[in-house]
Motif scaffolding. Sequence first.
Motif, PDB file in Angstrom:
ATOM      1  N   VAL A 270       0.832  -1.205   0.000  1.00 48.68           N
ATOM      2  CA  VAL A 270       0.000   0.000   0.000  1.00 48.68           C
ATOM      3  C   VAL A 270       0.864   1.251   0.000  1.00 48.68           C
ATOM      4  O   VAL A 270       0.520   2.253  -0.640  1.00 48.68           O
ATOM      5  CB  VAL A 270      -0.952  -0.017   1.221  1.00 48.68           C
ATOM      6  CG1 VAL A 270      -1.669   1.311   1.369  1.00 48.68           C
ATOM      7  CG2 VAL A 270      -1.957  -1.143   1.097  1.00 48.68           C
ATOM      8  N   GLY A 271       1.998   1.210   0.724  1.00 49.32           N
ATOM      9  CA  GLY A 271       2.905   2.351   0.716  1.00 49.32           C
ATOM     10  C   GLY A 271       3.488   2.630  -0.653  1.00 49.32           C
ATOM     11  O   GLY A 271       3.879   3.760  -0.948  1.00 49.32           O
ATOM     12  N   THR A 272       3.559   1.613  -1.489  1.00 42.94           N
ATOM     13  CA  THR A 272       4.009   1.799  -2.871  1.00 42.94           C
ATOM     14  C   THR A 272       2.862   2.237  -3.771  1.00 42.94           C
ATOM     15  O   THR A 272       3.041   3.047  -4.692  1.00 42.94           O
ATOM     16  CB  THR A 272       4.620   0.492  -3.407  1.00 42.94           C
ATOM     17  OG1 THR A 272       5.671   0.068  -2.546  1.00 42.94           O
ATOM     18  CG2 THR A 272       5.151   0.677  -4.824  1.00 42.94           C
ATOM     19  N   ALA A 404      -0.409   6.509   4.087  1.00 41.30           N
ATOM     20  CA  ALA A 404       0.574   6.726   3.031  1.00 41.30           C
ATOM     21  C   ALA A 404       0.230   7.922   2.163  1.00 41.30           C
ATOM     22  O   ALA A 404       1.119   8.619   1.670  1.00 41.30           O
ATOM     23  CB  ALA A 404       0.679   5.467   2.164  1.00 41.30           C
ATOM     24  N   ALA A 405      -1.060   8.189   1.982  1.00 37.20           N
ATOM     25  CA  ALA A 405      -1.471   9.293   1.119  1.00 37.20           C
ATOM     26  C   ALA A 405      -1.404  10.638   1.833  1.00 37.20           C
ATOM     27  O   ALA A 405      -1.091  11.663   1.216  1.00 37.20           O
ATOM     28  CB  ALA A 405      -2.884   9.058   0.591  1.00 37.20           C
ATOM     29  N   LEU A 429      -3.211  -2.694  12.392  1.00 36.77           N
ATOM     30  CA  LEU A 429      -3.473  -1.388  11.785  1.00 36.77           C
ATOM     31  C   LEU A 429      -2.327  -0.423  12.063  1.00 36.77           C
ATOM     32  O   LEU A 429      -1.860   0.292  11.161  1.00 36.77           O
ATOM     33  CB  LEU A 429      -4.793  -0.822  12.321  1.00 36.77           C
ATOM     34  CG  LEU A 429      -5.184   0.575  11.833  1.00 36.77           C
ATOM     35  CD1 LEU A 429      -5.332   0.594  10.317  1.00 36.77           C
ATOM     36  CD2 LEU A 429      -6.471   1.021  12.510  1.00 36.77           C
ATOM     37  N   MET A 430      -1.851  -0.393  13.286  1.00 35.07           N
ATOM     38  CA  MET A 430      -0.737   0.491  13.627  1.00 35.07           C
ATOM     39  C   MET A 430       0.530   0.094  12.874  1.00 35.07           C
ATOM     40  O   MET A 430       1.209   0.953  12.286  1.00 35.07           O
ATOM     41  CB  MET A 430      -0.489   0.450  15.143  1.00 35.07           C
ATOM     42  CG  MET A 430      -1.577   1.076  15.984  1.00 35.07           C
ATOM     43  SD  MET A 430      -1.264   0.899  17.751  1.00 35.07           S
ATOM     44  CE  MET A 430       0.269   1.804  17.932  1.00 35.07           C
ATOM     45  N   LEU A 431       0.843  -1.190  12.867  1.00 36.08           N
ATOM     46  CA  LEU A 431       2.052  -1.657  12.200  1.00 36.08           C
ATOM     47  C   LEU A 431       2.002  -1.368  10.704  1.00 36.08           C
ATOM     48  O   LEU A 431       2.951  -0.827  10.114  1.00 36.08           O
ATOM     49  CB  LEU A 431       2.233  -3.154  12.447  1.00 36.08           C
ATOM     50  CG  LEU A 431       3.422  -3.813  11.756  1.00 36.08           C
ATOM     51  CD1 LEU A 431       4.731  -3.248  12.283  1.00 36.08           C
ATOM     52  CD2 LEU A 431       3.376  -5.332  11.941  1.00 36.08           C
ATOM     53  N   CYS A 432       0.895  -1.705  10.101  1.00 37.16           N
ATOM     54  CA  CYS A 432       0.763  -1.547   8.652  1.00 37.16           C
ATOM     55  C   CYS A 432       0.772  -0.065   8.249  1.00 37.16           C
ATOM     56  O   CYS A 432       1.378   0.313   7.237  1.00 37.16           O
ATOM     57  CB  CYS A 432      -0.535  -2.212   8.192  1.00 37.16           C
ATOM     58  SG  CYS A 432      -0.625  -2.533   6.431  1.00 37.16           S
ATOM     59  N   SER A 433       0.118   0.785   9.040  1.00 38.81           N
ATOM     60  CA  SER A 433       0.047   2.210   8.710  1.00 38.81           C
ATOM     61  C   SER A 433       1.419   2.860   8.787  1.00 38.81           C
ATOM     62  O   SER A 433       1.778   3.683   7.935  1.00 38.81           O
ATOM     63  CB  SER A 433      -0.933   2.914   9.656  1.00 38.81           C
ATOM     64  OG  SER A 433      -2.245   2.435   9.485  1.00 38.81           O
ATOM     65  N   VAL A 434       2.201   2.500   9.797  1.00 36.24           N
ATOM     66  CA  VAL A 434       3.533   3.080   9.936  1.00 36.24           C
ATOM     67  C   VAL A 434       4.440   2.629   8.795  1.00 36.24           C
ATOM     68  O   VAL A 434       5.193   3.432   8.217  1.00 36.24           O
ATOM     69  CB  VAL A 434       4.137   2.702  11.300  1.00 36.24           C
ATOM     70  CG1 VAL A 434       5.607   3.084  11.363  1.00 36.24           C
ATOM     71  CG2 VAL A 434       3.369   3.373  12.434  1.00 36.24           C
ATOM     72  N   THR A 439       7.202   3.908   3.734  1.00 36.65           N
ATOM     73  CA  THR A 439       7.426   3.468   2.354  1.00 36.65           C
ATOM     74  C   THR A 439       7.041   4.556   1.367  1.00 36.65           C
ATOM     75  O   THR A 439       7.795   4.873   0.434  1.00 36.65           O
ATOM     76  CB  THR A 439       6.614   2.194   2.068  1.00 36.65           C
ATOM     77  OG1 THR A 439       6.973   1.167   3.000  1.00 36.65           O
ATOM     78  CG2 THR A 439       6.873   1.712   0.652  1.00 36.65           C
ATOM     79  N   ALA A 440       5.864   5.149   1.571  1.00 38.05           N
ATOM     80  CA  ALA A 440       5.400   6.201   0.669  1.00 38.05           C
ATOM     81  C   ALA A 440       6.287   7.435   0.746  1.00 38.05           C
ATOM     82  O   ALA A 440       6.603   8.060  -0.272  1.00 38.05           O
ATOM     83  CB  ALA A 440       3.950   6.569   1.015  1.00 38.05           C
ATOM     84  N   LYS A 441       6.711   7.786   1.949  1.00 37.60           N
ATOM     85  CA  LYS A 441       7.551   8.968   2.098  1.00 37.60           C
ATOM     86  C   LYS A 441       8.899   8.778   1.433  1.00 37.60           C
ATOM     87  O   LYS A 441       9.479   9.725   0.892  1.00 37.60           O
ATOM     88  CB  LYS A 441       7.726   9.282   3.583  1.00 37.60           C
ATOM     89  CG  LYS A 441       8.276  10.674   3.860  1.00 37.60           C
ATOM     90  CD  LYS A 441       8.194  11.025   5.318  1.00 37.60           C
ATOM     91  CE  LYS A 441       8.643  12.467   5.555  1.00 37.60           C
ATOM     92  NZ  LYS A 441       8.544  12.858   6.974  1.00 37.60           N
ATOM     93  N   GLY A 442       9.405   7.557   1.438  1.00 37.64           N
ATOM     94  CA  GLY A 442      10.668   7.288   0.770  1.00 37.64           C
ATOM     95  C   GLY A 442      10.557   7.310  -0.733  1.00 37.64           C
ATOM     96  O   GLY A 442      11.512   7.647  -1.432  1.00 37.64           O
TER      97      GLY A 442
END
Length: 599
Positions: A270-272, A404-405, A429-434, A439-442
């Motif tokens: 999702v971060g990608t 991520a968005a 939810l916490m783990l996946c969101s972080v 990932t998205a910020k990178g």
Amino acid sequence: MAHPRREGMSVMPQLPKPLTERLLRLLRWRVWVQEKLQPTEWQITLLWAALAGFLGAMVSLLFTALTEGIHELLTGYDSGVVETMRQLPWWARVLVPAGGGLLAGLTLLLGRRITRGRSSTDYMEAIVIGTGELPVRASLVKSAAALFSIGSGGSIGREGPLVQLAAVVASAIGRWRKFSPPQLRLLVACGAAAGIASAYNAPIAGSFFVAEIILGTIAMESLGPLAVSAVVAALTMRVLTDAQQLYRVPEFHLHSPWEMGPYVVLGLLVGTLAPWFLRSLRRAEQWFMTTKLPPIARLVLGGIIVGDLAIFVPEVCGNGYTVVVDILNGKIFWEALILIFLAKWVATASSVGSGAPGGVFTPALFMGASAGYLFGTAVHHVWPQGAVDPQAFALVGMGAFLSAASYAPIMAVIMLFEMTLSYDIILPLMLCSVIAYYTAKGLEGQSLYSEALRRKSAETPQPEMPTGRVRDLMKVAPPQVKNTAPFAELARMFLSVRVNNIYVVSAGERFLGAVSLHDIKPYLGDADLASLVIASDVLREDFPRIGPDETLADALNGFLNRPIERLPVVDPATGKLLGSLAKTDLLLALVETTKKKTA
């Protein structure tokens, strides 16, 4: 200190005794309120924040009702957007979104005459790079256009106009009360928090949305008023409607610790995916601009694209809420969801790219839910123990995609919890969101809102940046009287202006000191004695003061260990009273300065 009247000083004419006694009764009540309740500037700020929350909720209810009315007017059905599109013939599925785009374009075109070509200021722009002032006419025109885009089935959310209108109301309140820029920006932020809370019935997330994304700080000086405004808005919605949690979902459980592995992969996926989604929206906007079509034609073209997709996939219309509910309750098969997911992506890019006014917050939740469910289903087929419940992956995917968005993982986690009231899903939810956030910020470096703010900042002339001096924050013309002012004038001043200290100046505007509300208490029981008192009789000459060129840190020291809410700003050379500095403005400015240094 208070001192007796100086000899030779003239006595001002006395006012009629009945009027003086009436003033004394009112003033005794004013002193009692101040002594017993001791309201501070911050407490008053919370009251205005509560009012902004209530009015924001009322505006949200009105906008929602108008949207539903437009939808029924254009389609003849009063059901949901997706259900309506399923019942319409194929040609109507094209005509309705195209017609909505035409009406939205005409509204914006006609609105230019009303606004005289002035563009609307986004609430984020007003808070981050502006003074907090939002143009009412331009915002109303844009919101009216959003009614047609949303009511006709455009693939956008209604949260954008809701938040904008709530912020406009808050800005109007602040301008009416002549708030300083820091206070006005905070009140507009409170309106934005109320709009989010009203749209999603999520007061905590509404507060953190503004604090984390817009203000960039969760300091209590700002978070406190945001929370009050959001809570009042949510309570108002619950009293006037049957609003509960937004998504009613079955209970989800973490069946095995081994499931955390796939959740980690989901965060990476999702971060990608989120950055590519945001890029597609920007690319679509650029493509529509390259067509060289006028704005009305672009909106019509965007509606036609959505309508063409709706012929085969009616689920692309609307903000995606109905489909998300079906996903979370297991009512959609993964084979059908693949087509819906791709079509919704194109439809959202078409609506946003064509310039349709609205939000992409809810469509982002749809993208996350779809991606999470498809991934969970794939894992379940390969490794059943790794994804026992694919619907749980849909729920986690919503929060991860939003994180991520928006680059706001705290807000995303809280919002998903508030919208579903599902606590068991909080760990993945916490783990996946972080993971999705990092990932998205990178990959991208900019969020759903940072690009819009950067563009607005480039288009808008920048105001003069403050120098960090007292003169940047002081208010001119503070409540003041001459040293010969009679007691009745002091009484009227204390009753008409909510201050605890009135500044006293000479005939040449030199600052002599201040009269405290408590200093006049001994004269409130005797009207005859009060009629003989003038300002210089109860003057405190040792009242603290500050110069206009002193730093904000020096000003903060001036407030320390002193129970005062405002400091007089005095020219050190001439002794002339220039204005006053409020402690509230100072603390808000220090918070903003800290945020900019750490940004």
